[in-house]
Design a protein around this motif. Sequence first.
Motif, PDB file in Angstrom:
ATOM      1  N   LEU A 239      54.124  42.522  39.989  1.00 47.70           N
ATOM      2  CA  LEU A 239      53.799  41.974  38.673  1.00 47.70           C
ATOM      3  C   LEU A 239      55.033  41.900  37.783  1.00 47.70           C
ATOM      4  O   LEU A 239      55.209  40.943  37.018  1.00 47.70           O
ATOM      5  CB  LEU A 239      52.714  42.825  38.008  1.00 47.70           C
ATOM      6  CG  LEU A 239      52.123  42.291  36.700  1.00 47.70           C
ATOM      7  CD1 LEU A 239      51.514  40.911  36.896  1.00 47.70           C
ATOM      8  CD2 LEU A 239      51.064  43.263  36.176  1.00 47.70           C
TER       9      LEU A 239
ATOM     10  N   THR B 160      56.397  38.434  36.208  1.00 47.58           N
ATOM     11  CA  THR B 160      56.626  38.287  34.766  1.00 47.58           C
ATOM     12  C   THR B 160      58.014  37.728  34.487  1.00 47.58           C
ATOM     13  O   THR B 160      58.183  36.826  33.645  1.00 47.58           O
ATOM     14  CB  THR B 160      56.453  39.646  34.068  1.00 47.58           C
ATOM     15  OG1 THR B 160      55.120  40.124  34.271  1.00 47.58           O
ATOM     16  CG2 THR B 160      56.717  39.524  32.572  1.00 47.58           C
TER      17      THR B 160
ATOM     18  N   ARG C  36      58.137  33.997  35.474  1.00 50.84           N
ATOM     19  CA  ARG C  36      57.429  33.172  34.482  1.00 50.84           C
ATOM     20  C   ARG C  36      58.217  33.080  33.182  1.00 50.84           C
ATOM     21  O   ARG C  36      58.245  32.018  32.547  1.00 50.84           O
ATOM     22  CB  ARG C  36      56.036  33.750  34.237  1.00 50.84           C
ATOM     23  CG  ARG C  36      55.074  33.504  35.403  1.00 50.84           C
ATOM     24  CD  ARG C  36      53.750  34.216  35.198  1.00 50.84           C
ATOM     25  NE  ARG C  36      52.773  33.825  36.212  1.00 50.84           N
ATOM     26  CZ  ARG C  36      51.592  34.428  36.396  1.00 50.84           C
ATOM     27  NH1 ARG C  36      51.258  35.446  35.614  1.00 50.84           N
ATOM     28  NH2 ARG C  36      50.772  34.015  37.339  1.00 50.84           N
TER      29      ARG C  36
ATOM     30  N   THR D  84      51.768  31.447  41.246  1.00 49.73           N
ATOM     31  CA  THR D  84      50.320  31.589  41.434  1.00 49.73           C
ATOM     32  C   THR D  84      49.954  32.362  42.701  1.00 49.73           C
ATOM     33  O   THR D  84      48.807  32.780  42.843  1.00 49.73           O
ATOM     34  CB  THR D  84      49.646  30.203  41.508  1.00 49.73           C
ATOM     35  OG1 THR D  84      50.203  29.463  42.603  1.00 49.73           O
ATOM     36  CG2 THR D  84      49.854  29.424  40.218  1.00 49.73           C
TER      37      THR D  84
ATOM     38  N   VAL E 221      44.408  43.550  40.478  1.00 53.06           N
ATOM     39  CA  VAL E 221      45.196  43.511  39.245  1.00 53.06           C
ATOM     40  C   VAL E 221      46.019  42.227  39.183  1.00 53.06           C
ATOM     41  O   VAL E 221      46.091  41.562  38.143  1.00 53.06           O
ATOM     42  CB  VAL E 221      46.114  44.747  39.155  1.00 53.06           C
ATOM     43  CG1 VAL E 221      47.128  44.593  38.028  1.00 53.06           C
ATOM     44  CG2 VAL E 221      45.283  46.008  38.956  1.00 53.06           C
ATOM     45  N   LEU E 222      46.637  41.874  40.306  1.00 55.80           N
ATOM     46  CA  LEU E 222      47.441  40.651  40.351  1.00 55.80           C
ATOM     47  C   LEU E 222      46.569  39.416  40.176  1.00 55.80           C
ATOM     48  O   LEU E 222      46.951  38.468  39.478  1.00 55.80           O
ATOM     49  CB  LEU E 222      48.216  40.594  41.663  1.00 55.80           C
ATOM     50  CG  LEU E 222      49.371  41.606  41.732  1.00 55.80           C
ATOM     51  CD1 LEU E 222      49.747  41.904  43.170  1.00 55.80           C
ATOM     52  CD2 LEU E 222      50.576  41.077  40.963  1.00 55.80           C
TER      53      LEU E 222
ATOM     54  N   ALA F 160      43.895  39.216  38.447  1.00 59.77           N
ATOM     55  CA  ALA F 160      43.568  39.157  37.023  1.00 59.77           C
ATOM     56  C   ALA F 160      44.720  38.584  36.211  1.00 59.77           C
ATOM     57  O   ALA F 160      44.521  38.106  35.087  1.00 59.77           O
ATOM     58  CB  ALA F 160      43.206  40.553  36.511  1.00 59.77           C
ATOM     59  N   ASN F 161      45.934  38.629  36.777  1.00 62.88           N
ATOM     60  CA  ASN F 161      47.112  38.056  36.127  1.00 62.88           C
ATOM     61  C   ASN F 161      47.518  36.706  36.730  1.00 62.88           C
ATOM     62  O   ASN F 161      48.645  36.265  36.577  1.00 62.88           O
ATOM     63  CB  ASN F 161      48.284  39.039  36.227  1.00 62.88           C
ATOM     64  CG  ASN F 161      48.152  40.190  35.254  1.00 62.88           C
ATOM     65  OD1 ASN F 161      48.547  40.096  34.098  1.00 62.88           O
ATOM     66  ND2 ASN F 161      47.572  41.292  35.722  1.00 62.88           N
TER      67      ASN F 161
ATOM     68  N   MET G  31      44.599  48.216  35.642  1.00 66.25           N
ATOM     69  CA  MET G  31      45.583  47.668  34.713  1.00 66.25           C
ATOM     70  C   MET G  31      46.348  48.769  33.984  1.00 66.25           C
ATOM     71  O   MET G  31      47.534  48.663  33.733  1.00 66.25           O
ATOM     72  CB  MET G  31      44.893  46.761  33.700  1.00 66.25           C
ATOM     73  CG  MET G  31      44.450  45.422  34.272  1.00 66.25           C
ATOM     74  SD  MET G  31      45.829  44.484  34.993  1.00 66.25           S
ATOM     75  CE  MET G  31      46.866  44.242  33.576  1.00 66.25           C
TER      76      MET G  31
ATOM     77  N   ASN H 178      49.187  50.062  36.077  1.00 64.82           N
ATOM     78  CA  ASN H 178      50.297  49.126  36.167  1.00 64.82           C
ATOM     79  C   ASN H 178      51.126  49.143  34.902  1.00 64.82           C
ATOM     80  O   ASN H 178      52.346  49.041  34.947  1.00 64.82           O
ATOM     81  CB  ASN H 178      49.769  47.717  36.443  1.00 64.82           C
ATOM     82  CG  ASN H 178      49.501  47.498  37.915  1.00 64.82           C
ATOM     83  OD1 ASN H 178      50.413  47.199  38.659  1.00 64.82           O
ATOM     84  ND2 ASN H 178      48.272  47.693  38.340  1.00 64.82           N
TER      85      ASN H 178
END
Length: 212
Positions: free
Chosen positions: A126, A130, A133, A140, A155-156, A158-159, A201, A204
């Motif tokens: 993640l 980040t 991005r 994706t 978790v990923l 959800a992101n 989350m 993380n």
Amino acid sequence: MSLQELGVQLFDAGAVRLGDIEAKLGRRTPFYFDLRVVVSHPHIMMAIAQQLQVLSSEIEHDILCGVPYAALPFAAVMSVNTNTPMIMKRKETKMYATKKILEGVFEKNQNCLVVEDVVTSGGSLLETVTTLRDEGLAVTHAVVVLDREQGGASVLAANGVRVKALFTMTELVNILRDAGRISDETVEIVSDHIKQCQFGMKDNFEQLTAPL
């Protein structure tokens, strides 16, 4: 090389360690997956890259980025094999000259496929997503060698990052049990650990903000 053969060879090469082992941030695990040893086994490294290429062939992407450091060799082999450009994320921003956090050539809005060795809590992956991005790339999907099934993939997701793995932890221990490398008792211990040690989350966030 089939995934079953690859799983056994990873064990025989020492990439799978059993015991009460200290993992990241002081957490304990009965099953540790260390792919850094694979750089000394070119045939295994090639087999991993080829299997990851099968997963990546189903995903639209323009460039590759391996999460430092364990996944970098796999991303590099995939890049050469498929003639796909690769970029590298630095552990920290370069403090002189170009002062880059990403090395290589890319354009904003390109689709970047992330390559990772292991997903546990999802924090390391993640963090890389980040950064990518923030630099204007679209991320994706990620292809990984092992999903430890401890919540990181959720978790990923959800992101906005879908994880596709060569092995789940359950699949890998079953392969090793069937090959006579580990016992039924070890499979049960690992299964219990997966159920008892789940991340979300909050975990993380703590991982990403923990001091180095």
